[in-house]
Enzyme design. Structure first.
Site, PDB file in Angstrom:
ATOM      1  N   CYS A 115       1.988  -3.772   9.881  1.00  0.00           N
ATOM      2  CA  CYS A 115       0.932  -2.953   9.282  1.00  0.00           C
ATOM      3  C   CYS A 115       0.589  -1.774  10.175  1.00  0.00           C
ATOM      4  CB  CYS A 115      -0.352  -3.748   9.111  1.00  0.00           C
ATOM      5  SG  CYS A 115      -0.239  -5.069   7.951  1.00  0.00           S
ATOM      6  N   GLU A 123       9.246   4.628   4.381  1.00  0.00           N
ATOM      7  CA  GLU A 123       9.695   3.304   4.788  1.00  0.00           C
ATOM      8  C   GLU A 123       9.146   2.238   3.844  1.00  0.00           C
ATOM      9  OE1 GLU A 123       9.908   4.508   9.508  1.00  0.00           O
ATOM     10  OE2 GLU A 123       8.284   3.235   8.819  1.00  0.00           O
ATOM     11  N   ASN A 141      -2.136  -3.762  15.272  1.00  0.00           N
ATOM     12  CA  ASN A 141      -0.782  -3.542  15.807  1.00  0.00           C
ATOM     13  C   ASN A 141      -0.779  -2.209  16.519  1.00  0.00           C
ATOM     14  OD1 ASN A 141       0.548  -5.867  14.593  1.00  0.00           O
ATOM     15  ND2 ASN A 141       0.203  -4.830  12.644  1.00  0.00           N
TER      16      ASN A 141
HETATM   17  N1  SAH Z   1      -3.746   3.088   2.449  1.00  0.00           N
HETATM   18  C1  SAH Z   1      -3.914   1.771   2.009  1.00  0.00           C
HETATM   19  C2  SAH Z   1      -2.647   0.943   2.033  1.00  0.00           C
HETATM   20  C3  SAH Z   1      -1.723   1.132   3.213  1.00  0.00           C
HETATM   21  S1  SAH Z   1      -2.346   0.663   4.761  1.00  0.00           S
HETATM   22  C4  SAH Z   1      -5.010   1.078   2.796  1.00  0.00           C
HETATM   23  O1  SAH Z   1      -5.450   1.609   3.784  1.00  0.00           O
HETATM   24  O2  SAH Z   1      -5.432   0.008   2.360  1.00  0.00           O
HETATM   25  C5  SAH Z   1      -2.133  -1.092   4.728  1.00  0.00           C
HETATM   26  C6  SAH Z   1      -3.039  -1.888   5.646  1.00  0.00           C
HETATM   27  O3  SAH Z   1      -2.639  -1.763   7.010  1.00  0.00           O
HETATM   28  C7  SAH Z   1      -4.486  -1.449   5.590  1.00  0.00           C
HETATM   29  O4  SAH Z   1      -5.341  -2.548   5.474  1.00  0.00           O
HETATM   30  C8  SAH Z   1      -4.662  -0.779   6.922  1.00  0.00           C
HETATM   31  O5  SAH Z   1      -5.979  -0.740   7.304  1.00  0.00           O
HETATM   32  C9  SAH Z   1      -3.787  -1.616   7.811  1.00  0.00           C
HETATM   33  N2  SAH Z   1      -3.445  -0.966   9.077  1.00  0.00           N
HETATM   34  C10 SAH Z   1      -3.246   0.339   9.307  1.00  0.00           C
HETATM   35  N3  SAH Z   1      -2.961   0.555  10.609  1.00  0.00           N
HETATM   36  C11 SAH Z   1      -2.961  -0.651  11.209  1.00  0.00           C
HETATM   37  C12 SAH Z   1      -2.705  -1.096  12.536  1.00  0.00           C
HETATM   38  N4  SAH Z   1      -2.376  -0.245  13.487  1.00  0.00           N
HETATM   39  N5  SAH Z   1      -2.794  -2.416  12.795  1.00  0.00           N
HETATM   40  C13 SAH Z   1      -3.088  -3.307  11.815  1.00  0.00           C
HETATM   41  N6  SAH Z   1      -3.337  -2.945  10.550  1.00  0.00           N
HETATM   42  C14 SAH Z   1      -3.268  -1.628  10.232  1.00  0.00           C
END
Ligand code: SAH
Ligand code: SF4
Length: 339
Positions: A334, A85, A292
Site C-alpha cells: 500500500c 502499476e 509502509n
Molecule cells: N486513493 C484511494 C485508493 C488508493 S490508496 C484511497 O486513498 O483510499 C490505497 C490505500 O493505501 C489507502 O487507504 C491509503 O491511505 C493507503 N496508503 C497510502 N500510502 C500508504 C503507506 N505509505 N503505507 C500504508 N498505507 C498507505
C-alpha cells in the site's frame, strides 16, 4: 478491451453476430491476450483482428514476483508512454485479489503516499482499467492456472475522482456476459470524496466501500488527506450514514498507522466515538494498515503499539483487522506504487 469497439470492428469485417459472443468470451472469460489464442474464430477473421484491434490497451512492461510468491506487481505501459502499476495478492489459498490503478498519479497528494507525491498526470480510460485486470488474469492463468476472485480499486489514484471510467470498468467486471465477477467481489477505496460516495451508493449498492479515514480531527485529517479541506469530517460522516442507511452494507475503514501522529490511545477512543456517531459498530470493519515506508518523514509504530490500538478498539466493540503487508520486497505494498 472495449466491447463496443469489438462489435463495430466485427460488423465492419462482415462477421456474423455470433462471432461477437465468441470473441468477447475469449477475452473476458478465457483471458486471451492475443487473437492467435482464439482458435474458434476463422483464420481470416483472426488475421483481420490481429491487424486492426489489439486486445489489451496496456502493455505488460515488467512483472515482479515477491520472494514468497504471494504478491505479483505489474508495470503497465500506456499508449502515451505513461506507466501504472497493479498488484496481484494471494490473501487466501487459491484466492487472488487484484489491486487496480484508476489514475496516473493522484491529485489528492497525501504526504505519506508515493503515488500522491507526483500529483495527477491523467485519468485512466475504462479500457485501461479493465485491461489491467485482463492482463493479470491472463498471467495467472498461464503461470498458475488460477483465477482472480476479487478486485480492489486501491492502486494508484483516487477512484471517485475518475468516477465515470471506474463505473464503466466495474460494469465490465461485474456483467455476467463479460467477466462476471459479481459486485460483492469488487471494492472501491476512497480518500473521502463525498459526491462520489453518494453516486456510488446509488449505482453500485452491492459493491464494497472502503474509506481511508486515518484521523478523526479535521486539522490532522486535512494534513494527512488534503481532500478533507474540501469534504471535512462532518460531511463525510453524513455521507457514510446515508450510504449505510440506503445500502445496509458494512463500510471498511482504513487507518494507516503513523508513529506519533495518529496512533495514540486517545486517538483510538476518538475513532470509536466518531464511528459511533456515523452508525452502529456492526457496520464497520476497521483495517489498520501499518505504514509502509515511502521515503518521507513518517515512521511505523512498533508492532505492540499497533496491537494496543487494535485491542482498545476491539474492547469498544469494533471489528478490527491489522493488514498483512504483502509485496514489500517488490515495492508493491500500500502506498508504494509510484509507476
Ligand atoms: N486513493 C484511494 C485508493 C488508493 S490508496 C484511497 O486513498 O483510499 C490505497 C490505500 O493505501 C489507502 O487507504 C491509503 O491511505 C493507503 N496508503 C497510502 N500510502 C500508504 C503507506 N505509505 N503505507 C500504508 N498505507 C498507505
Ligand atoms: Fe491518492 Fe489514495 Fe495516495 Fe492519498 S492515499 S495520494 S488519495 S492514492
Amino acid at each position: 478491451m472495449d466491447l463496443k469497439k469489438l462489435s463495430v470492428f466485427l460488423k465492419d469485417n462482415g462477421a456474423p453476430a455470433f462471432r461477437i459472443k465468441q470473441a468477447a468470451d475469449a477475452v473476458y472469460k478465457n483471458f486471451a491476450a492475443s487473437w492467435d489464442e482464439v482458435p474458434v474464430l476463422p483464420a481470416a477473421l483472426r488475421e483481420a483482428l490481429h491487424k486492426g484491434l489489439r486486445i489489451h490497451s496496456v502493455d505488460n512492461l515488467e512483472t515482479l514476483v515477491s520472494k514468497k510468491g504471494d504478491a505479483v506487481k505489474f508495470c503497465f505501459g500506456l499508449k502515451d508512454g505513461l506507466k501504472v502499476e497493479s498488484v496481484l495478492l494471494n490473501l487466501l489459498p487459491e484466492k487472488w485479489s487484484i489491486c487496480l490503478s484508476t489514475q496516473v498519479g493522484c491529485p489528492v497528494r497525501c504526504p505519506f503516499c508515493a503515488t500522491g507525491r507526483k500529483g495527477l498526470k491523467r485519468n485512466l480510460s475504462p479500457e485501461e482499467i479493465t485491461d489491467q485486470f485482463l492482463a493479470a488474469a491472463h498471467y495467472l492463468k498461464k503461470t498458475r492456472s488460477q483465477k482472480i476472485s476479487n478486485v480492489i480499486f486501491m492502486g494508484m489514484g483516487e477512484p471517485l475522482l475518475n468516477y465515470d471510467s471506474v463505473a464503466e470498468a466495474i460494469r465490465a467486471l461485474a456483467a455476467p456476459d463479460r467477466v462476471g465477477l459479481g459486485q460483492r467481489h469488487i471494492s472501491v477505496s476512497t480518500a473521502g470524496h463525498v459526491p462520489g460516495i453518494r453516486r456510488f451508493a446509488k449505482d453500485f449498492p452491492q459493491c464494497n466501500l472502503a474509506i481511508s479515514l486515518h484521523a478523526t480531527e479535521d486539522a490532522l485529517r486535512s494534513d494527512l488527506v488534503p481532500l478533507n479541506n474540501t469534504y471535512p469530517l462532518g460531511q463525510l460522516a453524513k455521507a457514510l450514514t446515508d450510504y449505510i442507511g440506503s445500502t445496509k452494507r458494512r463500510v471498511f475503514v482504513e487507518y494507516v498507522m503513523l508513529e506519533g501522529v495518529n496512533s495514540s490511545r486517545s486517538q483510538a477512543a476518538r475513532l470509536n466515538s466518531w464511528l459511533r456517531s456515523v452508525a452502529a459498530p456492526k457496520y464497520f470493519v476497521v483495517n489498520l494498515i501499518p505504514y509502509n515506508r515511502t521515503g518521507g518523514q513518517y515512521r511505523t509504530p512498533a508492532r505492540e503499539r499497533i496491537k494496543v490500538f487494535a485491542d482498545l478498539l476491539e474492547t469498544m466493540g469494533l471489528e478490527v483487522t491489522v493488514r498483512k503487508s504483502l509485496g514489500e520486497d517488490i515495492s508493491g505494498a500500500c502506498g508504494q506504487l509510484a509507476g
